[in-house]
Scaffold this active site. Sequence first.
Site, short mmCIF file in Angstrom:
data_model
loop_
_atom_site.label_atom_id
_atom_site.label_comp_id
_atom_site.label_asym_id
_atom_site.label_seq_id
_atom_site.Cartn_x
_atom_site.Cartn_y
_atom_site.Cartn_z
N HIS A 77 -10.78 -57.54 -9.23
CA HIS A 77 -12.09 -57.78 -8.60
C HIS A 77 -12.29 -56.68 -7.56
CE1 HIS A 77 -12.48 -61.74 -10.50
NE2 HIS A 77 -11.19 -61.86 -10.29
N ASP B 167 -5.13 -59.91 -11.17
CA ASP B 167 -6.18 -60.75 -10.58
C ASP B 167 -6.36 -60.38 -9.11
OD1 ASP B 167 -8.22 -62.55 -10.24
OD2 ASP B 167 -6.99 -64.35 -10.50
ZN LIG Z 1 -10.37 -66.29 -13.07
#
Ligand SMILES: [Zn+2]
Length: 436
Positions: free
Chosen positions: A73, A316
């Site tokens: 992200h 992540d």
């Molecule tokens: Zn997720």
Amino acid sequence: MPQAASDLVIFSSIRAIDPARGLDEEVDVVVERGVVTRVGRGAAGDLAQSPLARVIAGAGRWLLPAFVDLHAHLREPGQEYKEDILTGLTAAAAGGFAHVCAMPNTRPINDTRAITEMMIARAEGVGGPKLHPIGAITVGQKGQELTEMGDLKDAGAVAVSDDGRCVTSSAVMRRALEYARTFGLTVIQHAEDHALTEGSQMHEGVVSTRLGLRGWPRVAEDIIVARDVLLAEVTGARYHVAHVSSMGAVRILREAKSRGLPVTAEVTPHHLLLTDAALIGYDTACKVNPPLRTDDDVAALRAALADGTIDAIATDHAPHSPLEKDCEFEAASPGIIGLETCFPLLLGLVGSGAIPLGRLIDALTRAPARVVGIDVPTLSEGVPAAMVMVEPEKSWVVGRARLRSKSANTPFLGREVRGAVALTMSEGAVIFDATE
Ligand SMILES: [Zn+2]
């Protein structure tokens, strides 16, 4: 960030490990004008005497194919106070990554060609790892109307996902798989039955009861993975499970793979290393979605990574500022940063015997590249250099000042780790260099 490319870089007598080509031996690796031209014992020969050569001594170092992150992200567009494409890719380069797949839950959501193109253009200006946007499955990630996946792919998206949200409607998921299949795009699912996790703060179990926090039962993940495997089977589409956290999901994936279904999965470093016991002090740095689970889940995830049931490691990487983390537990946002700590943390699992070294490297390089269909980084002649040099014995302490990410939300702050990335090359260029 990118350095002036030396026309001739020689890694001299270095342990080169590339499981994809069965290589693990001490060799010379020569890179000329960004292209790997020689790999072999004594292969550098007279070139090492050239005044133009940059010779890097291999003693105590390993050379590996560069890493590929399927799940980061980067927060741009929209939340650049947490991270942006420049800082995120800088952190990735320092972590040994040559390829970074960026999830679409930005603001606005990456559900159109224009945003995908903007992200790629921004990344090209950085000159770091190659950025591969992942487009949304549904418009606005609302779980209803499918995006124009053909447009997203044309613009450079390598997969589709509504990550952060689950595609809960079976009908929408079926259509998404059918539609993505026509474009050869992998569908990446954030597997969470939201009806079972409303208001949840952590894994549902003994610890959540003791802390008085609402739990996220692992069956909420298992139900979605089981359903999606059935849908992948009837549609023939490529289906990938993001951040597997539960032993039940592992069991379902193992069964699906035994039947040859086109199903893949990833696991994060934190789900391989931590359990819900880390929440006992209400440490918001350990709040993550899906949540940290139990020793049994961790054991199942490690075994599944070791035997290939779980194909890939993904960070992540989810940066948050103190605004979202230095607050009461129930108000804190879930997420842990991971790009710069990934390799040393996982090397520790090799040291303890949980995962073979070759499998770890494969799970960081070839396996994730295949999930999204990008070029597999390899230590082979004739390809642009995409490699990482590491110092496996070098210890360092994870500290805020050392991290390139804008955010420092990791429970590993202050932890001494062993294994450091010394140099990263992507598309023939040095994008990170800590050797001087
Ligand atoms: Zn997720």
